[in-house]
Scaffold this motif. Structure first.
Motif, PDB file in Angstrom:
ATOM      1  N   GLN A 110       0.555   5.148  -3.228  1.00  0.00           N
ATOM      2  CA  GLN A 110       1.835   5.220  -4.558  1.00  0.00           C
ATOM      3  C   GLN A 110       1.287   5.434  -5.444  1.00  0.00           C
ATOM      4  N   SER A 113      -0.807   8.746  -6.662  1.00  0.00           N
ATOM      5  CA  SER A 113       0.788   9.748  -6.664  1.00  0.00           C
ATOM      6  C   SER A 113       1.195   9.504  -7.965  1.00  0.00           C
ATOM      7  N   LYS A 189      10.957   0.067  -9.980  1.00  0.00           N
ATOM      8  CA  LYS A 189      11.529   1.252  -9.504  1.00  0.00           C
ATOM      9  C   LYS A 189      13.004   1.387 -10.352  1.00  0.00           C
TER      10      LYS A 189
END
Length: 192
Positions: A110, A113, A189
């Motif tokens: 993650q 990325s 997030k």
């Protein structure tokens, strides 16, 4: 005689009316004293673990964050996303700054990325910034619009607060020249 009875009845009635009011006033004062006050200075269980190089009150937010080794991954990501000037150029911001342990909770794939996608990295980082200074007394039931455009919430009392119900504020109310920094233990997030 009639005048004395009427006056006595009025005084007695006023006394009966005043006692509950006085008790109610005492009850509300007692309740106000039970509520935990918001901290006025730096607070949080993680403040003692934050080693600081210098006083940050005169530094812009990126330089202030860089003074804390525990925020090195956040500072690196901010530089990578080319957001330093944008954050430093704002007059008053609040940064919910994920510490290095927060970045360790993100899986390696993650993180790779995220760091490889400048648009997504910018979106995530700007979700951690509110375009106004937030004081500790605003944290108990706060709802704020982030620079990214999404909503962020805060909750808690005393010196224990959460962001979005998941990230703990481990050290809060750190001052910079143009910002207030709240160090958190999770990377937030943004809403999809």
């Amino acid at each position: 005689m009639r005048f004395i009875r009427t006056r006595t009845a009025r005084v007695a009635g006023a006394a009966l009316f005043a006692v509950p009011l006085a008790l109610g006033g005492l009850a509300s004062q007692s309740h106000a004293q039970d509520a935990s006050p918001s901290p006025s200075g730096t607070f949080g269980s993680g403040c003692s673990a934050l080693s600081q190089k210098t006083d940050t009150a005169k530094d812009k937010v990126t330089e202030a964050a860089a003074a804390y080794p525990q925020l090195s991954q956040l500072v690196s990501a901010t530089v990578r996303a080319k957001l330093s000037d944008a954050f430093d150029g704002k007059p008053d911001v609040t940064v919910f700054a994920p510490n290095n342990q927060a970045f360790q909770k993100v899986t390696v794939s993650q993180l790779v990325s995220l760091l490889g996608d400048p648009g997504q990295l910018k979106k995530v980082l700007t979700y951690h910034v509110v375009d106004k200074q937030i004081t500790p007394d605003q944290l108990s039931k706060g709802s704020f619009t982030t620079v990214e455009g999404g909503k962020l919430t805060t909750s808690g009392s005393g010196s224990t607060f959460k962001v979005n119900g998941e990230a703990n504020i481990v050290c809060g109310n750190i001052k910079a020249a143009n910002a207030t920094i709240y160090v958190i233990d999770s990377v937030l997030k943004p809403p999809s």
